[in-house]
Design an enzyme around this catalytic site. Structure first.
Site, short mmCIF file in Angstrom:
data_model
loop_
_atom_site.label_atom_id
_atom_site.label_comp_id
_atom_site.label_asym_id
_atom_site.label_seq_id
_atom_site.Cartn_x
_atom_site.Cartn_y
_atom_site.Cartn_z
N GLY A 228 0.76 -1.24 0.00
CA GLY A 228 0.00 0.00 0.00
C GLY A 228 0.79 1.29 0.00
O GLY A 228 0.19 2.36 -0.03
N ARG B 24 2.68 -1.46 -5.94
CA ARG B 24 2.76 -0.17 -6.62
C ARG B 24 4.10 0.54 -6.37
O ARG B 24 4.72 1.07 -7.30
CB ARG B 24 1.61 0.70 -6.07
CG ARG B 24 1.34 1.95 -6.84
CD ARG B 24 0.29 2.79 -6.09
NE ARG B 24 -0.89 2.04 -5.75
CZ ARG B 24 -1.96 1.90 -6.55
NH1 ARG B 24 -1.98 2.50 -7.71
NH2 ARG B 24 -3.00 1.19 -6.17
N CYS C 158 -15.02 1.00 -27.66
CA CYS C 158 -16.38 1.50 -27.74
C CYS C 158 -17.01 1.65 -26.36
O CYS C 158 -17.93 0.91 -25.99
CB CYS C 158 -17.22 0.57 -28.60
SG CYS C 158 -16.52 0.47 -30.24
N TYR D 295 -10.82 3.65 -11.72
CA TYR D 295 -10.67 4.34 -10.44
C TYR D 295 -10.72 5.86 -10.59
O TYR D 295 -10.45 6.57 -9.62
CB TYR D 295 -9.32 4.01 -9.79
CG TYR D 295 -8.99 2.58 -9.61
CD1 TYR D 295 -9.76 1.74 -8.78
CD2 TYR D 295 -7.86 2.03 -10.22
CE1 TYR D 295 -9.42 0.43 -8.59
CE2 TYR D 295 -7.51 0.70 -10.02
CZ TYR D 295 -8.29 -0.09 -9.20
OH TYR D 295 -7.94 -1.40 -9.01
C1 LIG Z 1 -2.90 -5.53 -3.57
C2 LIG Z 1 -2.23 -6.02 -2.35
C3 LIG Z 1 -0.92 -5.60 -2.05
C4 LIG Z 1 -0.18 -4.58 -2.86
O1 LIG Z 1 -0.74 -3.33 -2.79
P1 LIG Z 1 0.05 -2.06 -3.35
O2 LIG Z 1 -0.85 -0.94 -3.10
O3 LIG Z 1 0.30 -2.29 -4.79
O4 LIG Z 1 1.33 -1.97 -2.59
C5 LIG Z 1 -0.32 -6.14 -0.95
N1 LIG Z 1 -0.95 -7.05 -0.16
C6 LIG Z 1 -2.20 -7.48 -0.42
C7 LIG Z 1 -2.83 -8.48 0.45
C8 LIG Z 1 -2.88 -6.97 -1.52
O5 LIG Z 1 -4.13 -7.38 -1.77
#
Ligand SMILES: *Cc1c(COP(=O)(O)O)cnc(C)c1O
Length: 403
Positions: A226, A263, A328, A303
Site C-alpha cells: 500500500g 505499486r 467503444c 478508479y
Molecule cells: C494488492 C495487495 C498488495 C499490494 O498493494 P500495493 O498498493 O500495490 O502496494 C499487498 N498485499 C495485499 C494483500 C494486496 O491485496
C-alpha cells in the site's frame, strides 16, 4: 539518460509499456536498506506487474512474492523466487489452489475467514501435511485513500476482526494440520499517510502480545502493501519513516517483519507509450484519439485515476484535450483536459507512472491484442513480452464451423 522514445516506438510498435529496471532496483534497495538491522522480507505484490522478467529482476535482488492466486505463485516460482519467500493471500482460494500451495511448500498461506481455515485444514489433512498459516486481521482503520482501494475497514470484504482472529489462532494452534506462525494486515493502497499504518501496527502488535500470553508464537509480522507513489503532486511516505514506525510498534516482539509493496516497486518505473491516430474537435471539445485503450490501461476508467500525460518531442501551444482510446465505451480515456500541443497522426504520447496495475489489468476487450512490454536496464532495451497476435487471442476457442 537520453532515451530515444521514437526509436523504441519504431522498433516495438505501439502501444507498448516501458519499464525502467534500474528504477525498480532502486526502489527495492531503498526499502530493504530502510529495514537495516531488522529481520525483514520484502514480498513483492505480483499482481501489480506480473511479468516474469519483472518478478525475476526482483527475485535476484532477494525479494519474496505476495501472490493472490495459484497462477501468481507459479509465476513467482518460475521467476526464481525462493519458495520460502512466497506467501499466498487473497479472500477466496479453491481447494486445488490450497493443495498446490501446500505441495509447493511455500512460506505461508494468508487466511481471511474461519471457513477458509477449515478448508485449508481439510486439504492439509488429506495431504498429511501441516499448513503454515497467517491470519489477515482487519484493524478497522481508515487508510484515508480512495474507497475502491481501501481494505482495512469492517465494511470491506477483507480479513477478520480481532476477536475472530484470536479464536481462529486458538483453533489453529490445537489443530494437527495447521501451524499459525504469521499475522497479517493490509489496510489499503496508495497510502500517503503514516498514521493509519502506525495505528494498525499497534493494534495488531497488541494481538500478537495477547497470543504470546497463551503460548501462540507468531514469528512473521506482515504489514501488507500500500505504500503510495507519485502520480501527480502527492507527498508520499518516506521509506525510513515507514520502517521506523513498524519497527517501533513491534520492538519488543522479535518477529520477522514482512511487507508487500506492489505499486511502490513498479508504478513510477513504468510508462505507457501510444501513438496519436488523429485529433477530433467537437463544438467545444478537443479529443486526441490514440492507439492505446482502456483494455491496455484501465486505471483512469476504473478508479478515475490520474496519470500525467505528455506528447514526446512535440512543440507548440498547449490547449486542453481529452486523450481517448478506440474502445467503444465512453469510459475509454486516459486523461481529461490534458494540456497538449497540436498533434498529428503518429505523434507519440506517453502516459506516466503506468508500471503498476497497467498491463496486469489489461484485457482483450474489443478483440484488441495486449501490448508489448519492454525493459530498460543499463541503458539497453529488451522485449520482455511480445505484442499479442490475433491467433494468440483465439487459440483456446473451439472449432465453430459445423459440418
Ligand atoms: C494488492 C495487495 C498488495 C499490494 O498493494 P500495493 O498498493 O500495490 O502496494 C499487498 N498485499 C495485499 C494483500 C494486496 O491485496
Amino acid at each position: 539518460m537520453d532515451i530515444n522514445y521514437q526509436a523504441l516506438a519504431d522498433k516495438y510498435g505501439t502501444p507498448f509499456y516501458l519499464y525502467d529496471f534500474d528504477h525498480i532496483q532502486n526502489r527495492y534497495t531503498t526499502l530493504k536498506d530502510a529495514f537495516a538491522g531488522k529481520k525483514s522480507l520484502i514480498n513483492y505484490a505480483v499482481k501489480a506487474n506480473s511479468n516474469l522478467s519483472v518478478i525475476a529482476h526482483l527475485a535476484k535482488l532477494g525479494a519474496g512474492a505476495d501472490c493472490v492466486s495459484i497462477g501468481e505463485v507459479q509465476r513467482a516460482l518460475d521467476a526464481g523466487v525462493d519458495k520460502y519467500k512466497i506467501i499466498f493471500s487473497g479472500v477466496g482460494k479453491r481447494d486445488d489452489e490450497i493443495r498446490a500451495a501446500l505441495e509447493y511448500d511455500i512460506l505461508l498461506l494468508n487466511l481471511e475467514s474461519e471457513a477458509e481455515m477449515k478448508r485449508v485444514e481439510m486439504v492439509a489433512k488429506e495431504l498429511g501435511k501441516e499448513a503454515r498459516i497467517s491470519i489477515r486481521v482487519n484493524p478497522n482503520i481508515d487508510p484515508q485513500t480512495h474507497p475502491y482501494i481501501s481494505t482495512g475497514l469492517h465494511e470491506n470484504k477483507f480479513g477478520v476482526e480481532i476477536d475472530m482472529a484470536k479464536r481462529m489462532y486458538i483453533y489453529a494452534n490445537k489443530s494437527e494440520y495447521l501451524n499459525p506462525v504469521g499475522i497479517h494486515f493490509h489496510i489499503g493502497s496508495q497510502l500517503t499517510n503514516l498514521e493509519p499504518i502506525r495505528e494498525s501496527c499497534g493494534i495488531v502488535a497488541d494481538l500478537v502480545r495477547s497470543l504470546r500470553a497463551i503460548k501462540i508464537d507468531i514469528k512473521f509480522f506482515d504489514v501488507g502493501g500500500g505504500i503510495g507513489v507519485v502520480y501527480d503532486d502527492e507527498v508520499t511516505i518516506d521509506a525510513t519513516a515507514y520502517t521506523q514506525i513498524i519497527a517501533n510498534e513491534t520492538k519488543d516482539l522479535d518477529v520477522t517483519l514482512l511487507c508487500e509493496p506492489g505499486r511502490y516497486m513498479v508504478a513510477n518505473a513504468g510508462a505507457f507509450f501510444t501513438r496519436v491516430l488523429y485529433e477530433k474537435n467537437n463544438e467545444s471539445k478537443r479529443f486526441v484519439i490514440v492507439d492505446g485503450g482502456m483494455n491496455d490501461l484501465i486505471r483512469p476508467s476504473l478508479y478515475d485515476a490520474y496519470h500525467r500525460i505528455e506528447a514526446v518531442m512535440v512543440e507548440g501551444e498547449k490547449t486542453p484535450a481529452d486523450v481517448v482510446g478506440p474502445v467503444c465505451e465512453s469510459g475509454d480515456f486516459f486523461g481529461k483536459n490534458v494540456p497538449l500541443p497540436p498533434l498529428q497522426h503518429n505523434d507519440l504520447v506517453v502516459v506516466h507512472s503506468a508500471g503498476a496495475y497497467g498491463f496486469s489489468m489489461a484485457s482483450n476487450y474489443n478483440t484488441r491484442a495486449k501490448s508489448a512490454e519492454v525493459a530498460l536496464q543499463d541503458g539497453k532495451d529488451r522485449l520482455i513480452r511480445a505484442r499479442e497476435t490475433y491467433e494468440d487471442q483465439i487459440r483456446l476457442e473451439l472449432p465453430y464451423l459445423q459440418k
